[in-house]
Scaffold this motif. Structure first.
Motif, PDB file in Angstrom:
ATOM      1  N   SER A   1       0.827  -1.220   0.000  1.00  0.00           N
ATOM      2  CA  SER A   1       0.000   0.000   0.000  1.00  0.00           C
ATOM      3  C   SER A   1       0.851   1.254   0.000  1.00  0.00           C
ATOM      4  N   ARG A   2       1.881   1.302   0.846  1.00  0.00           N
ATOM      5  CA  ARG A   2       2.764   2.475   0.885  1.00  0.00           C
ATOM      6  C   ARG A   2       3.425   2.705  -0.466  1.00  0.00           C
ATOM      7  N   PHE A   3       3.936   1.632  -1.047  1.00  0.00           N
ATOM      8  CA  PHE A   3       4.600   1.755  -2.335  1.00  0.00           C
ATOM      9  C   PHE A   3       3.622   2.199  -3.417  1.00  0.00           C
ATOM     10  N   THR A   4       2.460   1.574  -3.477  1.00  0.00           N
ATOM     11  CA  THR A   4       1.482   1.913  -4.515  1.00  0.00           C
ATOM     12  C   THR A   4       0.978   3.341  -4.352  1.00  0.00           C
ATOM     13  N   GLN A   5       0.809   3.790  -3.130  1.00  0.00           N
ATOM     14  CA  GLN A   5       0.405   5.183  -2.906  1.00  0.00           C
ATOM     15  C   GLN A   5       1.452   6.141  -3.468  1.00  0.00           C
ATOM     16  N   ARG A   6       2.718   5.824  -3.262  1.00  0.00           N
ATOM     17  CA  ARG A   6       3.784   6.686  -3.783  1.00  0.00           C
ATOM     18  C   ARG A   6       3.779   6.685  -5.315  1.00  0.00           C
ATOM     19  N   VAL A   7       3.551   5.527  -5.912  1.00  0.00           N
ATOM     20  CA  VAL A   7       3.471   5.448  -7.370  1.00  0.00           C
ATOM     21  C   VAL A   7       2.257   6.242  -7.875  1.00  0.00           C
TER      22      VAL A   7
ATOM     23  N   GLU B   1       0.937   8.866  -6.533  1.00  0.00           N
ATOM     24  CA  GLU B   1       1.293  10.287  -6.461  1.00  0.00           C
ATOM     25  C   GLU B   1       2.191  10.675  -7.628  1.00  0.00           C
ATOM     26  N   TRP B   2       3.142   9.812  -7.970  1.00  0.00           N
ATOM     27  CA  TRP B   2       4.018  10.061  -9.109  1.00  0.00           C
ATOM     28  C   TRP B   2       3.224  10.090 -10.415  1.00  0.00           C
ATOM     29  N   CYS B   3       2.226   9.220 -10.535  1.00  0.00           N
ATOM     30  CA  CYS B   3       1.413   9.153 -11.752  1.00  0.00           C
ATOM     31  C   CYS B   3       0.679  10.468 -12.025  1.00  0.00           C
ATOM     32  N   ARG B   4       0.393  11.222 -10.980  1.00  0.00           N
ATOM     33  CA  ARG B   4      -0.296  12.509 -11.169  1.00  0.00           C
ATOM     34  C   ARG B   4       0.591  13.548 -11.832  1.00  0.00           C
ATOM     35  N   THR B   5       1.894  13.269 -11.959  1.00  0.00           N
ATOM     36  CA  THR B   5       2.827  14.250 -12.528  1.00  0.00           C
ATOM     37  C   THR B   5       3.094  14.027 -14.017  1.00  0.00           C
TER      38      THR B   5
ATOM     39  N   ARG C   1      13.217   3.988  -7.507  1.00  0.00           N
ATOM     40  CA  ARG C   1      12.912   4.538  -6.183  1.00  0.00           C
ATOM     41  C   ARG C   1      13.366   5.992  -6.097  1.00  0.00           C
ATOM     42  N   ALA C   2      14.518   6.311  -6.654  1.00  0.00           N
ATOM     43  CA  ALA C   2      15.001   7.698  -6.663  1.00  0.00           C
ATOM     44  C   ALA C   2      14.076   8.576  -7.505  1.00  0.00           C
ATOM     45  N   LEU C   3      13.597   8.044  -8.629  1.00  0.00           N
ATOM     46  CA  LEU C   3      12.727   8.794  -9.524  1.00  0.00           C
ATOM     47  C   LEU C   3      11.412   9.186  -8.840  1.00  0.00           C
ATOM     48  N   VAL C   4      10.823   8.247  -8.098  1.00  0.00           N
ATOM     49  CA  VAL C   4       9.518   8.512  -7.479  1.00  0.00           C
ATOM     50  C   VAL C   4       9.598   8.965  -6.031  1.00  0.00           C
ATOM     51  N   GLY C   5      10.802   8.994  -5.486  1.00  0.00           N
ATOM     52  CA  GLY C   5      10.962   9.426  -4.095  1.00  0.00           C
ATOM     53  C   GLY C   5      10.494   8.421  -3.076  1.00  0.00           C
ATOM     54  N   TYR C   6      10.782   7.150  -3.323  1.00  0.00           N
ATOM     55  CA  TYR C   6      10.356   6.077  -2.407  1.00  0.00           C
ATOM     56  C   TYR C   6      11.559   5.464  -1.721  1.00  0.00           C
TER      57      TYR C   6
ATOM     58  N   LEU D   1      -6.138   1.590  -4.858  1.00  0.00           N
ATOM     59  CA  LEU D   1      -5.297   2.739  -5.195  1.00  0.00           C
ATOM     60  C   LEU D   1      -5.181   2.957  -6.707  1.00  0.00           C
ATOM     61  N   ALA D   2      -5.697   2.026  -7.502  1.00  0.00           N
ATOM     62  CA  ALA D   2      -5.668   2.168  -8.962  1.00  0.00           C
ATOM     63  C   ALA D   2      -6.622   3.269  -9.393  1.00  0.00           C
ATOM     64  N   GLY D   3      -6.314   3.866 -10.521  1.00  0.00           N
ATOM     65  CA  GLY D   3      -7.183   4.882 -11.105  1.00  0.00           C
ATOM     66  C   GLY D   3      -6.383   5.804 -11.994  1.00  0.00           C
ATOM     67  N   GLY D   4      -7.074   6.521 -12.846  1.00  0.00           N
ATOM     68  CA  GLY D   4      -6.380   7.407 -13.770  1.00  0.00           C
ATOM     69  C   GLY D   4      -5.457   6.611 -14.670  1.00  0.00           C
ATOM     70  N   ASN D   5      -4.183   6.979 -14.680  1.00  0.00           N
ATOM     71  CA  ASN D   5      -3.208   6.287 -15.525  1.00  0.00           C
ATOM     72  C   ASN D   5      -2.473   5.164 -14.784  1.00  0.00           C
ATOM     73  N   LEU D   6      -3.020   4.741 -13.637  1.00  0.00           N
ATOM     74  CA  LEU D   6      -2.411   3.679 -12.840  1.00  0.00           C
ATOM     75  C   LEU D   6      -3.318   2.463 -12.746  1.00  0.00           C
ATOM     76  N   ASP D   7      -2.788   1.316 -13.154  1.00  0.00           N
ATOM     77  CA  ASP D   7      -3.452   0.027 -12.945  1.00  0.00           C
ATOM     78  C   ASP D   7      -2.652  -0.743 -11.911  1.00  0.00           C
ATOM     79  N   VAL D   8      -3.356  -1.469 -11.062  1.00  0.00           N
ATOM     80  CA  VAL D   8      -2.720  -2.330 -10.072  1.00  0.00           C
ATOM     81  C   VAL D   8      -3.240  -3.735 -10.336  1.00  0.00           C
TER      82      VAL D   8
END
Length: 131
Positions: A27-33, A35-39, A126-131, A59-66
């Motif tokens: 969940s923590r990781f997917t939430q961070r992804v 947030e990154w997807c919104r950019t 991880r560096a790219l998305v800040g995780y 946590l899926a939605g928009g341009n993110l599939d889980v």
């Protein structure tokens, strides 16, 4: 651009106690992804081993599939990733492997990927998305 992320491989690369609560780590990781997807507008798919908690799927939605691997066990998510890429190569609407970045540090999975797929290691991601 399409991204397919080996979710367990990424969150498992960070020694933060994820093994004590895999669902919370996913969940923590997917939430961070998310947030990154919104950019950006790239389509992103995160693939996890089965079973996957409902809280992660939500946590899926928009341009993110889980995605949860269709089968449990060793290499379940790897097989799912290979199948997803195979559907691209078969003429699926989402693109081709040449438009693809796969995020993993799993050597076995890397060996199964098409030669024209870009692979990004988990440390760089991880560096790219800040995780």
């Amino acid at each position: 651009m399409l991204w397919i992320i080996d979710g367990n491989n990424v969150y498992g690369s960070r020694p933060d106690g994820w093994w004590n609560d895999r669902d919370a780590a996913a969940s923590r990781f997917t939430q961070r992804v998310a947030e990154w997807c919104r950019t950006h507008g790239d389509h992103v798919t995160v693939v996890f081993d089965a079973p996957m908690a409902d809280a992660v799927a939500c946590l899926a939605g928009g341009n993110l599939d889980v995605v949860e691997a269709h089968r449990r066990g060793r290499n379940g998510a790897d097989d799912e990733i290979v199948d997803l890429i195979g559907s691209l190569d078969a003429g699926g609407d989402d693109g081709t492997a040449s438009d693809l970045t796969v995020v993993t540090s799993d050597r076995g999975l890397r060996a199964r990927l098409p030669a024209d797929a870009t692979v990004l290691g988990v440390g760089r991601f991880r560096a790219l998305v800040g995780y």
